[in-house]
Design a protein around this motif. Sequence first.
Motif, short mmCIF file in Angstrom:
data_model
loop_
_atom_site.label_atom_id
_atom_site.label_comp_id
_atom_site.label_asym_id
_atom_site.label_seq_id
_atom_site.Cartn_x
_atom_site.Cartn_y
_atom_site.Cartn_z
N GLN A 99 5.90 5.57 -8.34
CA GLN A 99 7.33 5.28 -8.47
C GLN A 99 7.84 4.48 -7.28
OE1 GLN A 99 8.87 9.08 -9.82
NE2 GLN A 99 9.26 8.13 -11.79
N THR A 100 7.27 4.71 -6.10
CA THR A 100 7.70 3.93 -4.94
C THR A 100 7.33 2.45 -5.10
OG1 THR A 100 7.25 5.90 -3.62
CG2 THR A 100 7.67 3.88 -2.42
N SER A 144 -0.10 9.75 -13.46
CA SER A 144 0.77 8.65 -13.01
C SER A 144 0.81 7.47 -13.96
CB SER A 144 0.33 8.18 -11.63
OG SER A 144 -0.99 7.70 -11.68
N ILE A 186 2.08 10.24 -8.70
CA ILE A 186 3.34 9.88 -9.36
C ILE A 186 4.34 9.34 -8.34
CG2 ILE A 186 5.33 10.80 -10.60
CD1 ILE A 186 3.48 12.67 -12.08
N ASN A 187 4.47 10.01 -7.20
CA ASN A 187 5.39 9.55 -6.16
C ASN A 187 5.04 8.14 -5.68
OD1 ASN A 187 7.27 11.65 -5.91
ND2 ASN A 187 5.80 12.88 -4.77
N ALA A 188 3.75 7.90 -5.43
CA ALA A 188 3.33 6.58 -4.95
C ALA A 188 3.61 5.52 -6.01
CB ALA A 188 1.85 6.60 -4.59
N GLU A 201 -1.90 15.08 -8.16
CA GLU A 201 -1.21 14.40 -9.26
C GLU A 201 0.21 14.02 -8.85
OE1 GLU A 201 -3.30 16.79 -9.52
OE2 GLU A 201 -4.76 16.02 -10.94
N ALA A 202 0.91 14.94 -8.19
CA ALA A 202 2.29 14.66 -7.80
C ALA A 202 2.33 13.48 -6.82
CB ALA A 202 2.93 15.90 -7.18
N GLY A 203 1.36 13.45 -5.91
CA GLY A 203 1.29 12.35 -4.95
C GLY A 203 1.11 11.01 -5.65
N ALA A 221 9.50 0.75 -7.82
CA ALA A 221 10.85 0.47 -7.31
C ALA A 221 10.82 -0.70 -6.33
CB ALA A 221 11.43 1.70 -6.64
N PHE A 255 0.83 -1.20 0.00
CA PHE A 255 0.00 0.00 0.00
C PHE A 255 0.87 1.26 0.00
CE2 PHE A 255 -2.84 -3.23 1.55
CZ PHE A 255 -4.07 -2.88 1.02
N GLN A 256 0.59 2.17 -0.90
CA GLN A 256 1.23 3.49 -0.85
C GLN A 256 0.16 4.55 -1.07
OE1 GLN A 256 4.04 4.56 0.09
NE2 GLN A 256 5.35 2.75 0.10
N ASP A 257 0.20 5.58 -0.26
CA ASP A 257 -0.81 6.64 -0.32
C ASP A 257 -0.51 7.60 -1.47
OD1 ASP A 257 -2.68 8.58 0.25
OD2 ASP A 257 -1.39 9.56 1.72
N ILE A 297 3.71 6.93 -16.43
CA ILE A 297 4.96 6.49 -15.81
C ILE A 297 5.02 4.97 -15.73
CG2 ILE A 297 6.21 6.53 -13.61
CD1 ILE A 297 5.68 9.38 -13.50
N ALA A 306 -2.42 10.32 -1.85
CA ALA A 306 -3.12 11.55 -1.49
C ALA A 306 -4.06 11.95 -2.64
CB ALA A 306 -2.15 12.67 -1.15
#
Lengths: 317, 417
Positions: free
Chosen positions: B113-114, B135, B109-111, B105-107, B117, B98-100, B138, B102
């Motif tokens: 990529q996490t 996202s 993309i970050n989730a 849009e940036a959130g 990885a 699970f990754q949040d 990506i 939020a």
Amino acid sequence: MDFFSTYGFLIVSMLFQAMLGLSLYIPLMTGQLSLASPGFYALGGYIAAILSTTVFLPEGGGKWESGTFPIIYVLIETVLAGLASALLALLIGFPSLRLRGIYLALATIAFVEIVRVLSLNLEITGKAIGIFGVPQPFINKFDYVVLALPLLIASAWFVYRLERSRVGRAFTALREDELAAAAMGVNPTTNKVLAFVLGAVLAGMVGAISAHFLNTWNARQGTFDVSILVLAYVIIGGSRTFLGPILGGLLLTALPEVLRAIAGIQGLPLFLSQFLLDGRLIIYGLLIVVAPLFYPQGLITPDLFKRRAVKTKEAGA
Amino acid sequence: MQIKRLLSLAALLGLASLSIVAVVAQEATETPTIEPPTPFDCKEGVELKGEPIKIGIAVAQTSNVALLGQEQVIGAQIAGEFFNNCGGINGRPIQLVFQDTAGDEAGAINAFQTVIADGVVGIVGPTLSQQAFASDPIANDAGVPVMAPSNTARGIPQIGRYISRISAPVAIVAPNAVAAALDLNPDIKNVAVFYAQNDAFASSETVTFQETVNKLGLNLATVQTFQTTDTDFSAQISNALALDPQLVIISGLAADGGNLVKQLREFGYEGLIVGGNGLNTANIFPVCQALCDGIIIAQAYSYANESPINQTFREIYKEAQGKEPPQFSAQAFAAVQVFVEALIALDNEVGLDTLELAELRTRLNDTLLNMTYDTPLGPVGFVSEGEADGEIIQGQFYVAQIQMNEDGQTGSFVFIR
């Protein structure tokens, strides 16, 4: 390599947010609390998104393959976004900068809302869904650093020089005492509008690159929330030197993701990593509330440099 | 001058490209049939061993979108436990990461990529269509299959080969409600449409409703707009009722939609009312109370669906939450199920151990597009080729009608189709 593919997006976002902080700082140099930056940021993004999906098409039509969109087009969009923002800022700057303090802040919030509502309702901005499939000049998000870093350095250098120029000193004079400054022959309106326009140009240019960077652009980008966030960069970082908003933007953008990364470290007790993951925005909010108690002037104040300058002088004598 | 000319050119081209997307989406929806799926075979009591297979769940656990995201988390968690109890992937456990995201849009993309990885084989997420447009490219560039649990906007599967969705687009779900209204009253001629102009979802949903009305040969008598913050609708209602509508269609949110229904009835309107997805919540009961009775709302999910997998899901959900499962939880469950079933099929075919991660992701994507699934949503398959690959083909849709209890405070959604 792995680090940059995972955190490349974050690093470049930090640079963009630092520039947004700077764009709010410039009007603040004249003492004007303007929250209009996100409005120009949104405008710049729409200009880039619309141009790149409808005008700058590859030869023979179709779509750009990921990573093949020419950088020169991005630069053209960025310049156009800057020009359009300057024009709009001139138009709204003259009437709105007659207001002061909280009333100016309210008027600029209204401007941001108008941009948002317009983009929600116009056909050309894709209404609520926005514009998607914005072509990519780079395959890797970290490569955007070749656009973001020079722009940040250039704008920071510009503001650094500005603070030490005649115009910059006029800005400071206006901030400290408008009446006295006017009596000394500083034209309040011209200087305030100039600062407002400079901030708008920077925000518009950042928006143009961001539209590519985020793959999509919609009415949720330049909102009141963003206004407040950018204001937080300036408050946390410090509002008396250009380094303050830059540091604030870098730190506050990185923080939630750093907490996410810490939560992922092997060997942490489960409850702690779960709390860091679920509660990272609580920690973030707490820090924003607590930081001004300990650093009421922000993290970076001019005294920080003065004291060192005095010390070196003493050491020399 | 230059900018102006460019902008007006851009406007024209923008319109043209939008209509192209619309055509593509419509063509894709006209392939309605899929092979009947085989029910999921649960192998209870299998001991799980080996390295777990990771599936990323990147939805909004925080922000104002979290109301929806939390329901998705619950649905995914139920799926994770259920499929591990059923033997995982031929004995190998699955692990949900699970990754949040939020709400921004940036959130997202970050989730994304996490989790990429982290080595997941596929991603369920993000919650909003706008986030997906940020996202999904990506994941597509990284070659990671994405199963969108709740993105209903046009153009999502068209982002790329690796992007699919389990959520039927609003253009397919909404028309069912109008058809159901015609079943109840075949004499409908005049239709009045209301929508909340300042709400993103409502203003796009109303386009679908208006197209449906025209397509069915009904007379679109009037289109009235309001704001989600409005409380008095008498002007719009008087305008509409003057044209004698037999059907009113409302796209708005719970509070304003409920108030509008209440005032319509108080003004003496007695015909049928169709509500959009914004009214698809029990939160409108306290607003229009007894006058809510009879509102018709289309659904992509019905807890009353009698397939064994849905009844199992419904039982687990009810036990944990004490209420009937909502659409968002069911869709998240179904998204995990698609990955699990496709992984099992791929394991049977080549053996997952023999594949490198990148190859596994690609093969998984190809496999899942070509299968059909018996999910809590009913039979589900995907468009497997062309621009719209990954678009869901859902076997059945549902229409519910609100039935209020005698106390006028509580009520329920009764499925009529």
